[in-house]
Every structure is written in C-alpha cells, then in structure tokens.
Design a protein around this motif. Sequence first.
Motif, PDB file in Angstrom:
ATOM      1  N   THR A 274       0.824  -1.210   0.000  1.00 47.46           N
ATOM      2  CA  THR A 274       0.000   0.000   0.000  1.00 47.46           C
ATOM      3  C   THR A 274       0.861   1.265   0.000  1.00 47.46           C
ATOM      4  O   THR A 274       0.535   2.263  -0.647  1.00 47.46           O
ATOM      5  N   GLU A 275       1.984   1.218   0.716  1.00 44.63           N
ATOM      6  CA  GLU A 275       2.843   2.394   0.837  1.00 44.63           C
ATOM      7  C   GLU A 275       3.807   2.594  -0.335  1.00 44.63           C
ATOM      8  O   GLU A 275       4.332   3.696  -0.540  1.00 44.63           O
ATOM      9  N   LEU A 276       4.053   1.562  -1.089  1.00 45.48           N
ATOM     10  CA  LEU A 276       5.095   1.615  -2.112  1.00 45.48           C
ATOM     11  C   LEU A 276       4.902   2.706  -3.172  1.00 45.48           C
ATOM     12  O   LEU A 276       5.848   3.451  -3.476  1.00 45.48           O
ATOM     13  N   PRO A 277       3.708   2.842  -3.780  1.00 44.73           N
ATOM     14  CA  PRO A 277       3.572   3.859  -4.838  1.00 44.73           C
ATOM     15  C   PRO A 277       3.906   5.267  -4.355  1.00 44.73           C
ATOM     16  O   PRO A 277       4.619   6.025  -5.038  1.00 44.73           O
ATOM     17  N   GLU A 278       3.425   5.638  -3.182  1.00 45.56           N
ATOM     18  CA  GLU A 278       3.712   6.973  -2.644  1.00 45.56           C
ATOM     19  C   GLU A 278       5.202   7.121  -2.348  1.00 45.56           C
ATOM     20  O   GLU A 278       5.789   8.186  -2.597  1.00 45.56           O
ATOM     21  N   LEU A 279       5.825   6.071  -1.818  1.00 48.53           N
ATOM     22  CA  LEU A 279       7.250   6.127  -1.521  1.00 48.53           C
ATOM     23  C   LEU A 279       8.063   6.352  -2.796  1.00 48.53           C
ATOM     24  O   LEU A 279       8.979   7.192  -2.833  1.00 48.53           O
TER      25      LEU A 279
ATOM     26  N   THR B 180      10.436   2.514 -13.002  1.00 45.81           N
ATOM     27  CA  THR B 180      10.356   1.373 -12.090  1.00 45.81           C
ATOM     28  C   THR B 180       8.988   0.725 -12.231  1.00 45.81           C
ATOM     29  O   THR B 180       8.041   1.325 -12.744  1.00 45.81           O
ATOM     30  N   TRP B 181       8.889  -0.471 -11.741  1.00 45.22           N
ATOM     31  CA  TRP B 181       7.638  -1.225 -11.890  1.00 45.22           C
ATOM     32  C   TRP B 181       7.430  -2.110 -10.675  1.00 45.22           C
ATOM     33  O   TRP B 181       8.353  -2.810 -10.243  1.00 45.22           O
ATOM     34  N   ILE B 182       6.237  -2.056 -10.089  1.00 46.26           N
ATOM     35  CA  ILE B 182       5.896  -2.837  -8.904  1.00 46.26           C
ATOM     36  C   ILE B 182       5.250  -4.143  -9.352  1.00 46.26           C
ATOM     37  O   ILE B 182       4.261  -4.128 -10.088  1.00 46.26           O
ATOM     38  N   GLU B 183       5.809  -5.248  -8.906  1.00 41.97           N
ATOM     39  CA  GLU B 183       5.243  -6.553  -9.217  1.00 41.97           C
ATOM     40  C   GLU B 183       4.506  -7.099  -7.997  1.00 41.97           C
ATOM     41  O   GLU B 183       5.085  -7.280  -6.939  1.00 41.97           O
TER      42      GLU B 183
END
Length: 282
Positions: free
Chosen positions: A129-134, A144-147
Amino acid sequence: MTGSTGSALPTPTTAPGRDGLDAILARPGKALIALDFDGTLAPIVADPEQARAHPEALTALAALAPKVAAVAVITGRPAEVAVRNGGFADAPGLEHLVVLGHYGAERWDARSGEVSAPAPHPGVAAARTELPELLDRLGASQGTWIEEKGRAVAVHTRRAADPQAALDSLREPLAGLAHRHGLIVEPGRMVLELRPPGMDKGVALTGFAREIGAGSVLFAGDDLGDLPAYSAVDKLRADGTPGLLVCSGSAEVTELRERADLVVDGPEGVVRLLGTLAARLG
C-alpha cells in the motif's frame, strides 16, 4: 564450464560437483532435480508477466522426470503463476513435478493440481500500500515497476534509464519500509523484493529433499535469490548427500558463477543439460 552440445554430458569443474553428477547417474531413482524458474527455465524479460518457459523445457522435463525421484521448481513467484507461465498444468510426463512457490511458502503438486499455503504475512499488504507513494516521493516512479506477488512485493528497475543507479538509490528506503512491516529485502537482477523472513530457496530445498529422502541433489539457478539454495546443497554435501550446483550463466550475477560446479549458457543451456541427462539415464 559451458554446457556442451550433442549427447555428451558436460563435466563439472569441481570434485564435489563431479561426485554429485556421478551419484545422480548411479542412482537416478534417488535424485532430486531442483530448478529456479526465471532466468533458469525461462529467459529473463523486461516484463516478468511475459516470462515463459524455454520452448523445449517441457520436453526435457517430461523426459527426465520419470527417471528421477522428483523434479521441483523452486521460485519466488506465486506457485500458480509459475505453473501457468511454465505450462506445467496437465503437461504429459510431469505427474511427479512439484512447484514450490514463494520460496516454499506455497506448494503446487501436479498429481492434485492444487496449491496449498498458509495465510499471508500482513506486512506484505501494508508495504504494498505504501510503495507507490514512496516511489513518487523519491522521484523513482519513472521507469520502475511494482510486481504484485501475493506473499511478496517487488520493485523492478530494468526499465529505468539507468537500472543499476535506480536500484542502488532504492536499497535504503526499501530496507526501511521492509523493517517497519517485519519484512526483509531480497536483491536480485535489477529487482528488490520485500518478503517475510524465513522464506528462502534453501529452506524450501532442504525441506523437500528430506521429505523425499533424496540421495543426491542437482540445483540450477541464476540469481542472488538462489544463493540460499546453493548453501543448502553445500550443507547437504557436508552431511553426506552428493550435490551438483549449476549456474544458468549470467554476466549480471558473478557470485553464482564463482560458486557453481557447472556453468551453462542460460535457459537454453539448462534445457540442453536436462535433456542430455535424461538421454544418459536411458
């Protein structure tokens, strides 16, 4: 050493590796063949969702699997994703295949076609949940890309303008995020993965080898996440179970090449090795 063409098995460059191969050949019915997926059975691609097993992987595995104690794919991916991307479901000749997903937290058995797993660690959802804002705050969202990995979450930098610089800049912030939620960070080839502690390929490999009473073990991998499995094979060898360490060659991860008994030319070399081993076993 690079895997050879034709029907001759390549010779491991170390004495323990030669002992491991000899043990597999002498008693194949007690041998465990364990394999990473990405970079080992499947070529590395920019978008992990597009990764697929080498075109000849299923043929090689189907030829080898009936001749050994077990074939296990040990991967950081969810088991269902590895099964889908590998084409393992309902593949003829792979009735004895097991996929240990999420570093062994999940298990898919070809006999039942079902996945078994405990409840996921709550810290993974919180970190996700926190990753995109970080990433936005760090100015690292571009390239970058979140998997989403279910029981883990990973940030890839391979698409960034400078993948290594992007990876290096994210190490400390992601370590802090992981620590706050009771997770660890596992580095890989242009990727940082946040996952629960105690999940690694070494634990998965050791547990499965003991479960089936393996008399010898071959493990093939390509990335830093495979190092715990290398260490597990070293420990098994020290305890009297011969083993062979295979590196699916990559210039990006020299540590595996240096520790391997045998280096082959990427997934194509791995598939060729498996097929040649199957032919040798008759």
